[in-house]
Write a protein that holds these residues in place. Structure first.
Motif, PDB file in Angstrom:
ATOM      1  N   ALA A  70      46.251 -12.428 -21.495  1.00 30.09           N
ATOM      2  CA  ALA A  70      45.100 -11.529 -21.622  1.00 30.09           C
ATOM      3  C   ALA A  70      44.214 -11.603 -20.383  1.00 30.09           C
ATOM      4  O   ALA A  70      43.796 -10.572 -19.833  1.00 30.09           O
ATOM      5  CB  ALA A  70      44.298 -11.888 -22.873  1.00 30.09           C
ATOM      6  N   LYS A  71      43.941 -12.816 -19.927  1.00 32.84           N
ATOM      7  CA  LYS A  71      43.093 -12.983 -18.744  1.00 32.84           C
ATOM      8  C   LYS A  71      43.737 -12.357 -17.516  1.00 32.84           C
ATOM      9  O   LYS A  71      43.066 -11.656 -16.736  1.00 32.84           O
ATOM     10  CB  LYS A  71      42.830 -14.468 -18.501  1.00 32.84           C
ATOM     11  N   ALA A  72      45.038 -12.593 -17.342  1.00 33.05           N
ATOM     12  CA  ALA A  72      45.736 -12.051 -16.171  1.00 33.05           C
ATOM     13  C   ALA A  72      45.810 -10.527 -16.213  1.00 33.05           C
ATOM     14  O   ALA A  72      45.792  -9.869 -15.167  1.00 33.05           O
ATOM     15  CB  ALA A  72      47.143 -12.641 -16.083  1.00 33.05           C
ATOM     16  N   SER A 106      46.244 -16.154 -24.450  1.00 33.16           N
ATOM     17  CA  SER A 106      44.963 -16.081 -23.732  1.00 33.16           C
ATOM     18  C   SER A 106      45.177 -16.008 -22.224  1.00 33.16           C
ATOM     19  O   SER A 106      44.415 -15.341 -21.513  1.00 33.16           O
ATOM     20  CB  SER A 106      44.093 -17.287 -24.079  1.00 33.16           C
ATOM     21  N   HIS A 107      46.219 -16.686 -21.723  1.00 31.72           N
ATOM     22  CA  HIS A 107      46.529 -16.621 -20.289  1.00 31.72           C
ATOM     23  C   HIS A 107      46.951 -15.205 -19.904  1.00 31.72           C
ATOM     24  O   HIS A 107      46.534 -14.678 -18.865  1.00 31.72           O
ATOM     25  CB  HIS A 107      47.663 -17.590 -19.943  1.00 31.72           C
ATOM     26  N   GLY A 159      43.558  -8.650 -17.691  1.00 38.72           N
ATOM     27  CA  GLY A 159      42.209  -8.099 -17.716  1.00 38.72           C
ATOM     28  C   GLY A 159      41.834  -7.454 -19.033  1.00 38.72           C
ATOM     29  O   GLY A 159      41.066  -6.487 -19.068  1.00 38.72           O
ATOM     30  N   SER A 169      41.242  -8.352 -23.559  1.00 37.18           N
ATOM     31  CA  SER A 169      40.915  -9.410 -24.511  1.00 37.18           C
ATOM     32  C   SER A 169      42.163  -9.839 -25.276  1.00 37.18           C
ATOM     33  O   SER A 169      43.162  -9.106 -25.328  1.00 37.18           O
ATOM     34  CB  SER A 169      39.856  -8.921 -25.500  1.00 37.18           C
TER      35      SER A 169
END
Length: 222
Positions: A30-32, A27-28, A34, A36
């Protein structure tokens, strides 16, 4: 090369080096990057495969331009640890090649240039091992030997240059060589990935700063 895979790999590299492999979650990444979490799993089967992808691209830069069946699975990274260990050995041998003639046709400027290029080329992979050494003990042990050999080789070169009269005498030769290596390592590796405030300084400028300052400090004045 799929731009999304590249973005995921770059985001993962930053996180693995900043907060460690074990603390980094999909999840980290994916967030970094941009994207899902689901998108990550379209390209990679898991975090381990992303990590192996990053390491593979470090020792084989052209690997990133391959076309991959997706999601990328770990079977394409078979033998990766052995490849990394072989890279350490080959690079060490190549770096020491001028010692065969006591560095007669070599000088401080060439040494600093070669050392910087070597550190910069493998920066992401080497820093990954440094920052995650307790999770990857086999690679860490070989990397430690590689660094010890690097120091020994650099020290031998500096001793030869002092003997030739091209580098000024040094009271603490090995410690001074360690200082030079740390300067090179910071500018070639850490400033891009792991310093408190990372800076996007072009590698060419970082190299010039190192060369100008180290050569000015240690080369004999004519």
């Amino acid at each position: 090369m799929n731009d999304r895979i590249k973005s995921i790999a770059e985001a993962a590299t930053y996180l693995f080096l900043q907060q460690g492999y074990s603390k980094t979650q999909i999840s980290h990444i994916a967030k970094a990057a941009g994207v899902s979490v689901g998108t990550i799993y379209l390209d990679f089967t898991g975090k381990k495969e992303i990590m192996h992808f990053v390491l593979k691209c470090t020792i084989a830069p052209d690997f990133i331009n391959r076309k991959f069946d997706r999601p990328i699975t770990d079977d394409i990274f078979a033998g990766l640890e052995s490849d990394i260990v072989e890279m350490f050995e080959t690079t060490g041998n190549d770096f020491a090649k001028h010692l065969s003639d006591n560095a007669e046709d070599y000088n401080l400027e060439a040494l600093v240039s070669d050392a910087f290029d070597m550190l910069s080329k493998y920066a992401a992979g080497c820093l990954f091992i440094e920052k995650n050494q307790f999770d990857f003990r086999f690679l860490a042990e070989h990397y430690r030997r590689y660094r010890q050999r690097f120091l020994k080789t650099m020290t031998q070169y500096m001793a030869a240059f002092i003997e030739h009269g091209t580098v000024r005498p040094l009271e603490h030769l090995e410690l001074t060589t360690t200082l030079i290596i740390e300067i090179l390592s910071w500018w070639a590796m850490d400033i891009r990935y792991t310093s408190f405030e990372t800076q996007d300084i072009p590698v060419s400028i970082s190299k010039k700063l190192c060369m100008d300052n180290i050569i000015t400090a240690y080369q004999c004045k004519n």
